[in-house]
Structure formats: structure tokens, C-alpha cells
Design a protein around this motif. Structure first.
Motif, PDB file in Angstrom:
ATOM      1  N   UNK A 244      -4.185   4.413  14.181  1.00 44.12           N
ATOM      2  CA  UNK A 244      -4.007   3.303  13.254  1.00 44.12           C
ATOM      3  C   UNK A 244      -4.555   3.747  11.918  1.00 44.12           C
ATOM      4  N   UNK A 245      -3.688   3.805  10.919  1.00 43.37           N
ATOM      5  CA  UNK A 245      -4.179   4.247   9.622  1.00 43.37           C
ATOM      6  C   UNK A 245      -3.503   3.428   8.541  1.00 43.37           C
ATOM      7  N   UNK A 246      -3.484   3.954   7.322  1.00 44.59           N
ATOM      8  CA  UNK A 246      -3.026   3.124   6.235  1.00 44.59           C
ATOM      9  C   UNK A 246      -4.013   1.977   6.078  1.00 44.59           C
ATOM     10  N   UNK A 247      -5.260   2.351   6.101  1.00 39.61           N
ATOM     11  CA  UNK A 247      -6.357   1.386   6.127  1.00 39.61           C
ATOM     12  C   UNK A 247      -6.451   0.631   4.804  1.00 39.61           C
ATOM     13  N   UNK A 248      -6.388  -0.673   4.782  1.00 35.47           N
ATOM     14  CA  UNK A 248      -6.183  -1.632   5.883  1.00 35.47           C
ATOM     15  C   UNK A 248      -6.046  -3.016   5.282  1.00 35.47           C
ATOM     16  N   UNK A 249      -5.490  -3.982   6.031  1.00 33.54           N
ATOM     17  CA  UNK A 249      -5.414  -5.357   5.512  1.00 33.54           C
ATOM     18  C   UNK A 249      -6.817  -5.887   5.219  1.00 33.54           C
ATOM     19  N   UNK A 250      -7.036  -6.306   3.984  1.00 35.90           N
ATOM     20  CA  UNK A 250      -8.401  -6.654   3.575  1.00 35.90           C
ATOM     21  C   UNK A 250      -8.978  -7.804   4.377  1.00 35.90           C
TER      22      UNK A 250
ATOM     23  N   UNK B 146      -8.610   7.747   5.757  1.00 36.15           N
ATOM     24  CA  UNK B 146      -7.879   6.923   6.726  1.00 36.15           C
ATOM     25  C   UNK B 146      -6.376   6.971   6.495  1.00 36.15           C
ATOM     26  N   UNK B 147      -5.879   8.106   6.019  1.00 38.20           N
ATOM     27  CA  UNK B 147      -4.428   8.305   5.839  1.00 38.20           C
ATOM     28  C   UNK B 147      -3.790   7.082   5.189  1.00 38.20           C
ATOM     29  N   UNK B 148      -4.372   6.672   4.035  1.00 39.94           N
ATOM     30  CA  UNK B 148      -3.950   5.417   3.436  1.00 39.94           C
ATOM     31  C   UNK B 148      -3.171   5.597   2.139  1.00 39.94           C
ATOM     32  N   UNK B 149      -3.107   6.796   1.593  1.00 41.57           N
ATOM     33  CA  UNK B 149      -2.591   6.911   0.237  1.00 41.57           C
ATOM     34  C   UNK B 149      -1.078   6.759   0.157  1.00 41.57           C
ATOM     35  N   UNK B 150      -0.362   7.132   1.214  1.00 41.53           N
ATOM     36  CA  UNK B 150       1.075   6.876   1.221  1.00 41.53           C
ATOM     37  C   UNK B 150       1.347   5.407   1.488  1.00 41.53           C
ATOM     38  N   UNK B 151       0.810   4.922   2.604  1.00 46.88           N
ATOM     39  CA  UNK B 151       1.137   3.562   3.041  1.00 46.88           C
ATOM     40  C   UNK B 151       0.594   2.502   2.089  1.00 46.88           C
ATOM     41  N   UNK B 152      -0.579   2.732   1.516  1.00 46.71           N
ATOM     42  CA  UNK B 152      -1.182   1.722   0.658  1.00 46.71           C
ATOM     43  C   UNK B 152      -1.056   2.116  -0.818  1.00 46.71           C
ATOM     44  N   UNK B 153      -1.487   3.340  -1.149  1.00 44.93           N
ATOM     45  CA  UNK B 153      -1.462   3.772  -2.552  1.00 44.93           C
ATOM     46  C   UNK B 153      -0.056   3.863  -3.114  1.00 44.93           C
ATOM     47  N   UNK B 154       0.852   4.506  -2.388  1.00 47.23           N
ATOM     48  CA  UNK B 154       2.220   4.636  -2.890  1.00 47.23           C
ATOM     49  C   UNK B 154       2.940   3.293  -2.851  1.00 47.23           C
ATOM     50  N   UNK B 155       2.574   2.423  -1.906  1.00 44.18           N
ATOM     51  CA  UNK B 155       3.182   1.088  -1.880  1.00 44.18           C
ATOM     52  C   UNK B 155       2.801   0.311  -3.138  1.00 44.18           C
TER      53      UNK B 155
ATOM     54  N   UNK C 179       0.046  -5.287   4.975  1.00 46.93           N
ATOM     55  CA  UNK C 179       0.212  -6.346   5.974  1.00 46.93           C
ATOM     56  C   UNK C 179      -0.431  -5.968   7.297  1.00 46.93           C
ATOM     57  N   UNK C 180      -0.407  -4.678   7.571  1.00 53.04           N
ATOM     58  CA  UNK C 180      -0.860  -4.216   8.882  1.00 53.04           C
ATOM     59  C   UNK C 180      -1.303  -2.772   8.691  1.00 53.04           C
ATOM     60  N   UNK C 181      -1.958  -2.237   9.697  1.00 48.93           N
ATOM     61  CA  UNK C 181      -2.145  -0.795   9.750  1.00 48.93           C
ATOM     62  C   UNK C 181      -0.765  -0.158   9.954  1.00 48.93           C
ATOM     63  N   UNK C 182      -0.657   1.146   9.759  1.00 49.26           N
ATOM     64  CA  UNK C 182       0.532   1.824  10.262  1.00 49.26           C
ATOM     65  C   UNK C 182       0.106   2.578  11.531  1.00 49.26           C
ATOM     66  N   UNK C 183       1.083   2.812  12.403  1.00 52.06           N
ATOM     67  CA  UNK C 183       0.770   3.395  13.706  1.00 52.06           C
ATOM     68  C   UNK C 183       1.566   4.677  13.950  1.00 52.06           C
TER      69      UNK C 183
ATOM     70  N   UNK D 240       6.027  -2.290   7.996  1.00 52.21           N
ATOM     71  CA  UNK D 240       4.899  -3.015   7.414  1.00 52.21           C
ATOM     72  C   UNK D 240       4.614  -2.667   5.963  1.00 52.21           C
ATOM     73  N   UNK D 241       5.349  -1.728   5.384  1.00 48.30           N
ATOM     74  CA  UNK D 241       5.154  -1.454   3.959  1.00 48.30           C
ATOM     75  C   UNK D 241       6.498  -1.132   3.315  1.00 48.30           C
ATOM     76  N   UNK D 242       6.588  -1.277   1.991  1.00 42.90           N
ATOM     77  CA  UNK D 242       7.893  -1.182   1.333  1.00 42.90           C
ATOM     78  C   UNK D 242       8.532   0.204   1.384  1.00 42.90           C
ATOM     79  N   UNK D 243       7.756   1.234   1.657  1.00 45.03           N
ATOM     80  CA  UNK D 243       8.330   2.580   1.729  1.00 45.03           C
ATOM     81  C   UNK D 243       8.729   2.970   3.156  1.00 45.03           C
TER      82      UNK D 243
END
Ligand code: FES
Ligand code: FES
Lengths: 788, 162
Positions: A464-470, A546-555, A632-636, A732-735
Motif C-alpha cells: 500500500x503506497x501513494x501515502x496517503x488520504x489525510x 512511501x512511493x507517493x510522488x507519482x500517485x500523489x505528487x504527479x496527481x 482518495x485511497x492508497x494505491x496497491x 483512485x487517482x487521475x493518472x
């Protein structure tokens, strides 16, 4: 633009400076008039400080300051913090001792910070540091994790009786116990997750600077998250208010978690810069990195898996002791709890799960997140249990997994996580084909003829990464929100700066984020600059881990780009004299629908700034938009790794014959970079399983404190990897992306140990499987197999 | 203090130094050639690799004083003007770097490997020869590919030059 946009293996924009020696790491930076800091560190693991005599050091040539914990306290500089509150099962909050940047009263591990000596030159500071006279009343060390909570052990912090920080649990104990009571088969394992030292190749470094005229502090630091560093240094440690503290993390040479944390050294350097009135520079030598960087892993676990007679998994139960070291590092409390137990469902339908975790102090370096952080430990538990359960019940490990895979999504596990998407069987099938699983028997027979032991092992991991829904992490005790920010500044000529709160220390954001812009705005990547790592440029951000920069940063960048398009359409409509809702944006052009009118992105940018053709009452001039994106969620991410190894029975040396990795990372922005992340993660996972081990002796001295003693994976220890993808886009994310940075390190150890135990025919070996450990394990093999 | 003169990346330099100064510190501090990195204190990691009289050395294990009259080439001196060395090109082409910290040392070591082992150097030899250069990011897979490609390109460049 598709040759540069999302999905293209574009060569990295940042590479030119690195391959020509023009990178700018903290130690490459020098400030006018700078001084050098050397830390006096505790040579003993556990002691009361009776006195510190700094007089001789103060008088030594070139010395401009010698400071101790008392000086920090006098300036009301607070201690280092742990930003995640964990509650024990009885509802009480975790019991944490104070963590002063320079020791007060006691030292608690070898390498603990006792004083700092600051001098004109590094050599002078080193010489003077040797003159600081500390009188210690030495106590027994507490090194053995298994015994640290026992009655009669020395107490490390008064606040934490029995050296226990928390006794936490997750899941439904009664349901789990009931499932075990009716199980047809129970597999039970005692599992050691060995302690690792992260060893980013760039040692940590810091330069503190103070501008008297502006009353402004600047800290250059090797950080994965400069804004978090500023927040902690300001709001909790009390260096200066945020608007008076600038934190710059320039090129950073790898992090793997170890550069998330706010450590004593940068705290002291930035504070001391004002005290001595000159910049203060500190660069760790590798020995200091071994002693005082936060370590990783270090769990002892007893785990059980319950099956019914048909081979369906009924329940999983685990009890873990997690070593937190001598103090709680920045996120230490969360790693063996919320980053661990919620992953114990793996890729499987497991109706009942119960996990207990004791977080424990020892007189060793603090332990915190290291690549994977909790998920490698969980995967190791699940995938060892699954493999051994298949063996014990005579089932094929691949088919046993397939039988128990989660097959429909979304899937709510009994341990918090709601998996959004995946296709585990697709990854498995592809991996089986690539690894030529069918041919393994023949290869094993051929190896046996040559006197070698061949083994094959699986790891079907999830993370579970793309940390995380606040809000979600807030409800679990996190002290911060885990959104990310982006700001897109379009210049009047159409070039773009993207300011991001993510931080790149090897991930290649200057390329991948520019690719996102190329796809969304149609601007070539060489006209896009990615700005990061400076709190004076980027307003706020949460950084990279937490492998978040694509799922969260790029989003966040996508969200800001959408706003740019909306504003651009309004400007274009006014300029083209067409209705706003009739403007389309395609391939970098604004088109008047049903007309032949069009404007390029650059033309619209120029018009936005010239502001001649629209009513400023209706449209503001300029073209700049920002976004704060909260996932919205972690990515899995998930996948199947298959390790095939051959052991030389004479020497115990394990050779990795082939490594197959099939991963599901959703949409890939840059496949070349994703593969590179997988390679690096696997290498660290292999390092854990075969080579790396952190050893403290009974007095708490670090025995493995250099590259002579701590076995880093080198080129000739590792194979080439056979890597492929089987992707399901993330909803769970726009990308549609999932995180890829940690997966390799999460997957690899279980695959390798499953392969080695497969070759050995028994489970009696722990990581790292060094030649000596394997040789010993070979001596315990059933005689028939060894002779084969 | 002692006086040394050497050639660094084709430039003659003379300096008064403490006799204990390591070559790596001389390069980084005196000459501000910060592309040569320091990753350890036991001569194990190779981040400091430079060429001394045409052979790769670990600059953290060499006294600057012993380099009087020598020819030193660092990562900053490898390209010919704007034209990258084929090994630099190969590292970029194959994504053989992530954080870039080990990269200067890796590239300098790789060039020396090809100089010694020839253009046809195989994977096994490359891996053995890179034993003294640690990379924590890449898992070495792409570095090996880059050295293979760089080796072939170096041979090509040599033929073209002849
Ligand atoms: S710095 Fe020279 S080998 Fe590590
Ligand atoms: S690229 Fe980071 S250490 Fe090699």
C-alpha cells in the motif's frame, strides 16, 4: 507529443549534470566563512553522563564554539519528535522518552550525540572534539530484542516501563482464534526480519546559515522532504518561525527512507549558525552514517496460518516484537504498526486476521522507515507462511496461491485496507511462463547431478503506497496530512515551471513530471522545468517517501494542469471571439469548435500576460495555477517475483540463476524509470536476504559499522533481472498510476528465502542467508535430499 | 605545507598543501572539482574514482602529495567540450544512474575497465571489475548494460579516430 508524454521511455533530463560531475549535493556547497561541526558521540551504549568538560576543546586552535544539550535547553530548543501517535490495546498513548538533539543526562546508544565542536577547519574541529572530556557512569546495554521487555532489564527511558513503547493490535482476535480452532492445518513459523542500515551512497550533510540583517535561517540538508523538515524545526523544535527558516534540499544522493527524518545534526547546525555567527557545515563520514542514520526492519515474529481441508486460508495470526532503537525517530512508531499489519492479508482472501505488535526500546540506533517500511516485513510473514503451508500440505505453491487469491475488486480486507484493483492471476501466469516454471524440475535434476542444490521460490506481494488520504491517516494517529502540492507557472512565451512539494533523490521527477505536463498541456519536455527542494520557491509540500510522488505528487500536477486549461480556454475564447464553452484543447492548441480559429498554447500564454483582449473584470491576467491533491485511497501495487537459485553444497554459496518479476504498477509514466526502480528495489531485497546484517555485540557496540563488515550488494553479487509488467490502471487517482519505488525491496526477500528453503528441504534458516548460514543449514538437511 | 604541481583535466595547477591532504580532498576543496564524491571512509565504495596517469584509482586512498607531476582526469574532464565521452552517453542511454552520487566514480571505473579489458568485455568480467564501486540505487543491471554499450562505442570511436 506522445513520444515524450505519459508512457514514453524518455531519457532523463537530469542525467546530463550527473554524468558530467555537475550535480550539486549538500557537501558540494560551501558558504562564505563557513565553519565545520564535529559531533562528540557516545562511545558506550547506555550511561548516565556525570559531567562534560569542554574547556580544553574550547581553548583548542580554531575552535569557535562547543555546545552541549544544556546550551540547546537554555535556548529553549525542543527535542526531536515522533510524528505518529500510537495507542496501545488498552487505550493508553505510547510511552515515549524525550529525544534531545544533544544528550541530556543520559546516552542511550553508541553514536548518540553528546556535544558539538565547531571550528575554522574540519581538522581543527576533529582535534578539539577529542579533547571534550565526558565522564560516564556506564549501565548495561539492552541489545537483545527478544529479552528487552523482560523484568530486571535496565530501563532505557523512565517513561517506558519494561522498555515498552506500546502494545498495539489490529484485527479481530476472537474471530481469528475461532478460525484457528476449526482449522484442518496450521502452519507456524518463527520469523526474524533482520536489521538493515540504509546506506544511501551520499552520506547525510547539513549547512546552517544565519543572516543577521534579515533574521533569517537557511538550512541546506540532505532531505527527502524539506518542507516537513521546516515544519518540524519550526513548530516543534523551535529554531525559528517558518517564514524565517528556509530549507533547501538540493541534489540528494539517495534516501530510501533514511533522509525523511529530522535528525540531531541538522538541528544543531542550523541553531549553531546563529550562535557562532557563521555558517556551520557538517558532513557525515560513513562510520557516522552506520552509527546514527536510522536503521530499518528488525522484527521478531511468530506467525500462524490456518487452512481448511480444501486448502483455503481461514485465518492469519501474528505476534511481533519491533525494535524501535533508543529513541523514537520521526515516523518510527507507524512503521511496525499501520505500515505493517494492514498488509497481512497479502493478495489473499483471509477472512480473519489478528496481529499484535510490541514496540520496544533497545540501546541501539533509532529504527525507522527504510525502503518499504513495514510492507517488506508483512510480505515476508505472509509469503513465507503461504509457501510453507503449501509445502506442508503437499500443494503446488503457485496453484495454492492462485486458489486463495482475491479475485474481485474492490476488496475489503479485515485489516483496514480496501484494495481497489488488481489481477493477481495475470501476474502469476506471466511470471510462471517467463520463469519457465514447468522446466524447473529438469533444471533441478541437472543441478543435482552436478552436486548443486537448486531451489525456486515465489513472492506474490502486495503493498500500500501513494501515502496517503489525510483524513484516514489522521484517524490512525498521523500528525500531518499526506496530500501533495503543485504549482504550474506558465511564462509569457509558453515555457513552464512546475513547482512541486515532491522531492527527487534519484526518482527522476525532472523527467517524469515534465512528461505529465507534455501529455496534459502539449508542451515539449525541454520547455518544462521542475522546481523542487526549496521552501522559498515551493510554498508547501510533504516530500517523497512511501512511493507517493507519482500517485500523489504527479496527481497534484494534473489537477493544476486542468486549471491551466480552464483558464487558457477562457483567454483563448476572448481572443478568438468565440463562446467559452466552444473552445477545445487538443495537442497543445486551443480550437474554436466549429470554426477554423485556433491558438497555440504559447500564444494563449502571451495573451494572458499582455491582457489586451479580455475584460479584467471577468478574467484575471496571468497564467499560474496551483493545486493541493489529497488522494482518495492508497494505491496497491502487486506482483509476483520468482527467484531461482543454485547452492554450492560445498561452500554454501547461493547463486541467483534467474530472477523473474512481473509487477502491476497501473499506468506507467516512464517505463524505463519504473524498471530502474524495480531493479534497485530487488537489489536491496536480495541484499537483505543474502548479505546485509546489522550486528551489535552484547555491550551495544556496532560490529558491522563499515563496508568492511556490513555486506553491501555489489555488482558481482547480483544477477540481471527479467522484468515485465501486467498492469491494471489504478482507479483512485487521475493518472491511474501506482507506486513502484519500494515494490522490489518488498517482494524480493521472501522469494529468495522461499527458493533457498526449497533447495534445502527445510525451513531452519534466517536472513541473511550468507554462505556460512546456508552451509550450516545444509548440515541439517534430511540425509536423503542432501545426497541426491 | 608542501608544494605540488599536477595537471588536472588538462590544466596545470600548483598549490601549497598539508602533506596529509588526500587527492579527493585536494580535487574537491582546492580545485572545486566536486564531481568526485566521497561515499565512505574505508576505500570501499569507489565514489571517488578518478584517473591518475591513465589508470583508475580511488582518490580517497591516494595522498595528493604523491601526485606531484601527475596527470589527473576527473569526471569533469572526460567529455571533449560539449561532446560527451561514449561511456557518459551510454550511462544516460541505459538509465544507469538514479541519484547520480556513485555515477562519476562508476563512469571513471568503467572507462578504465574497457581500457584494460577491451571492447568485448563480458557481463561476468564487468560485474567482477565493478566490485569496488557500490551503487545503492540501480541494482547494477543498467550499469552493466551501459558498460557493455560504452565499451563497444569506445572501440567504435577509436576506429573512427584512426
Ligand atoms: S570514498 Fe573513496 S572508496 Fe569510498
Ligand atoms: S545512482 Fe544512486 S548510488 Fe548509484
Amino acid at each position: 507529443m506522445t513520444d515524450q508524454g505519459i508512457g514514453a521511455s524518455v531519457k532523463r533530463k537530469e542525467d546530463l549534470r550527473f554524468i558530467t560531475g555537475k550535480g550539486q549535493y549538500v557537501d558540494d556547497i560551501n558558504r562564505h566563512g563557513q565553519t565545520y561541526a564535529v559531533f562528540v558521540r557516545s562511545p558506550v551504549a547506555h550511561a548516565t553522563i556525570k559531567s562534560i568538560d569542554t574547556a580544553a576543546a574550547m581553548d583548542a586552535p580554531g575552535v569557535v564554539g562547543v555546545f552541549t544539550g544544556a546550551d540547546l535547553a537554555a535556548d529553549k530548543i525542543g527535542g526531536l519528535i515522533c510524528g505518529w501517535m500510537i495507542h496501545s490495546k488498552d487505550g493508553t498513548p505510547m510511552k515515549a522518552g524525550a529525544h534531545p538533539a544533544l544528550a541530556v543526562g543520559k546516552v542511550r546508544y553508541v553514536g548518540d550525540h553528546v556535544a558539538v565542536v565547531i571550528a575554522d577547519t574540519l581538522d581543527q574541529a576533529k582535534d578539539a572534539a577529542a579533547l571534550v572530556d565526558v565522564d560516564y557512569d556506564v549501565h548495561d546495554a539492552v541489545v537483545d530484542l527478544g529479552k528487552s521487555q523482560a523484568a530486571g532489564q535496565p530501563q532505557i527511558h523512565d517513561e517506558a516501563p519494561n522498555n515498552t513503547v506500546y502494545q498495539w493490535h489490529l484485527g479481530d482476535k476472537d474471530a481469528t482464534d475461532a478460525a484457528f480452532a476449526k482449522a484442518a492445518h496450521v502452519t507456524k513459523l518463527d520469523i526474524v526480519n533482520n536489521r538493515l542500515i540504509p546506506n544511501a551512497m551520499e552520506p547525510r550533510a547539513a549547512i546552517g546559515d544565519y543572516d543577521t540583517g534579515q533574521e533569517q535561517f537557511t538550512l541546506y540538508t540532505t532531505s527527502q522532504n524539506p518542507h516537513v523538515a521546516r515544519l518540524v524545526l519550526s513548530a516543534f523544535i523551535g529554531i525559528a518561525p517558518e517564514h524565517k527558516l528556509r530549507v533547501i534540499a538540493p541534489d540528494v544522493g539517495g534516501g530510501f527512507g533514511s533522509k525523511i527524518f529530522i535528525y540531531a545534526e541538522e538541528t544543531v547546525c542550523v541553531w549553531a549558525a546563529k550562535k557562532v555567527g557563521r555558517p556551520v557545515k557538517w558532513t557525515a563520514d560513513r562510520g557516522e552514517a552506520f552509527l546514527a542514520d536510522a536503521h530499518g526492519r528488525d522484527h521478531l515474529t511468530t506467525a500462524e496460518l490456518a487452512l481448511d481441508a480444501g486448502g483455503n486460508v481461514l485465518a492469519l495470526r501474528a505476534k511481533t516484537k519491533a525494535n524501535l532503537g533508543a529513541y523514537l525517530s520521526t515516523f518510527a512508531s507507524s512503521v511496525p504498526t499501520y505500515l505493517y499489519a494492514p498488509l497481512l492479508s497479502g493478495q489473499y482472501m483471509i477472512p480473519a486476521i489478528y496481529c499484535e505488535v510490541d514496540g520496544v526500546y533497545t540501546t541501539t540506533a533509532p529504527v525507522d522507515a527504510y525502503r518499504g517500511a513495514g510492507r517488506p516485513e508483512a510480505t515476508y510473514v505472509v509469503e513465507r507462511l503461504i509457501e510453507v503451508a503449501a509445502r506442508e500440505t503437499g500443494r503446488d505453491p503457485a496453484e495454492f496461491r492462485r486458489q486463495n487469491f482475491i479475485k474481485s475488486f474492490p476488496y475489503q480486507t479485515p485489516v483496514i485496507m480496501a484494495y481497489d484493483v488488481g489481477d493477481y492471476a495475470a501476474c502469476l501466469d506471466k511470471a510462471l511462463a517467463m520463469a519457465d516454471y514447468k522446466g524447473f524440475g529438469e533444471r533441478k535434476a541437472a543441478s543435482a547431478k552436478a552436486g548443486k542444490l537448486r531451489g525456486l521460490g515465489f513472492s506474490a506481494y502486495i503493498e500500500a503506497c501513494g501515502i496517503a488520504p489525510s483524513r484516514a491517516v489522521g484517524s490512525l494517529g498521523a500528525g500531518v496530512g499526506l496530500w501533495e502540492s503543485a504549482e504550474i507557472r506558465v511564462n509569457p512565451v509558453g515555457t513552464i515551471e512546475v513547482l512541486t512539494g515532491s522531492h527527487s533523490h534519484g526518482q527522476g521527477h525532472e523527467t517524469t513530471f515534465a512528461q505529465v505536463i507534455a501529455s496534459k498541456l502539449g508542451v515539449p519536455i525541454d520547455q518544462v522545468s521542475i522546481v523542487h527542494g526549496d521552501t522559498d520557491k515551493v510554498q508547501m509540500g510533504m516530500g517523497t517517501y512511501g512511493s507517493r510522488s507519482g500517485a500523489v505528487g504527479a496527481s497534484a500536477i494534473v489537477k493544476a494542469a486542468e486549471k491551466i486549461v480552464i483558464k487558457g480556454k477562457r483567454v483563448a475564447a476572448a481572443c478568438m471571439e468565440v463562446p467559452e464553452d466552444s473552445v477545445d484543447f487538443e495537442n497543445g492548441e486551443f480550437l474554436g469548435r466549429g470554426t477554423n480559429k485556433k491558438m497555440t498554447f504559447g500564444e494563449v500564454a502571451l495573451q494572458a500576460y499582455v491582457a489586451h483582449k479580455f475584460d479584467p473584470e471577468l478574467i484575471e491576467p496571468g497564467l499560474k495555477e496551483g493545486s493541493f491533491y489529497d488522494p482518495k485511497n492508497f494505491t496497491f501495487p502487486s506482483g509476483v517475483h520468482i527467484a531461482e537459485i543454485e547452492i554450492d553444497a560445498e561452500t554454501g554459496k547461493t547463486r541467483i540463476d534467474r530472477w523473474t518479476a512481473v509487477d502491476d504498477f497501473g499506468i506507467l509514466i516512464n517505463p524505463m524509470i519504473v524498471e530502474g526502480q524495480i531493479h534497485g528495489g530487488i537489489a536491496q531485497g536480495i541484499g537483505q536476504a543474502l548479505l546485509e546484517h546489522t550486528v551489535y555485540d552484547e555491550n551495544g557496540q556496532l560490529v558491522t559499522g563499515s563496508y568492511m563488515d556490513y555486506a553491501m550488494p555489489r555488482a558481482d553479487d547480483l544477477p540481471s533481472y527479467n522484468v515485465a509488467m501486467s498492469n491494471t490502471p489504478c482507479p483512485s487517482n487521475p493518472l491511474g498510476v501506482k507506486g513502484c519505488g519500494e515494490a522490489g525491496a518488498i517482494a524480493a526477500p521472501a522469494a529468495l528465502m522461499n527458493a533457498i528453503t526449497n533447495a534445502l528441504g527445510h525451513e531452519d534458516i534466517t536472513m541473511p542467508a550468507t554462505p556460512q548460514a546456508v552451509w550450516r543449514a545444509i548440515q541439517k538437511m534430511p540425509r536423503k535430499m542432501a545426497a541426491e | 605545507m608542501i608544494k605540488i604541481s599536477l595537471t588536472a583535466n588538462g590544466r596545470k595547477v600548483t598549490a601549497d598543501i598539508d602533506p596529509r591532504t588526500l587527492l579527493v580532498d585536494f580535487l574537491r576543496t582546492n580545485l572545486r572539482l566536486t564531481g568526485t564524491h566521497v561515499g565512505c571512509d574505508t576505500s570501499q565504495c569507489g565514489a571517488c574514482t578518478v584517473h591518475l596517469n591513465g589508470r583508475s584509482v580511488k582518490a580517497c586512498a591516494v595522498l595528493a602529495a604523491s601526485c606531484d607531476g601527475a596527470e589527473v582526469v576527473t569526471i569533469e574532464g572526460l567529455a571533449k567540450g560539449d561532446k560527451l565521452h561514449p561511456m557518459q552517453e551510454a550511462f544516460r542511454e541505459h538509465h544507469a544512474l538514479q541519484c547520480g552520487f556513485c555515477t562519476p566514480g562508476m563512469i571513471m571505473a568503467a572507462v578504465d575497465i574497457v581500457n584494460r579489458k577491451g571492447a568485448g568485455v563480458d557481463e561476468k568480467t564487468i560485474r567482477e571489475e565493478l566490485e569496488g564501486n557500490i551503487c545503492r540505487c540501480t541494482g547494477y543491471h543498467n550499469i552493466v548494460r551501459a558498460v557493455e554499450t560504452g565499451a563497444a562505442a569506445m572501440a567504435g570511436a577509436k576506429i573512427a579516430a584512426e
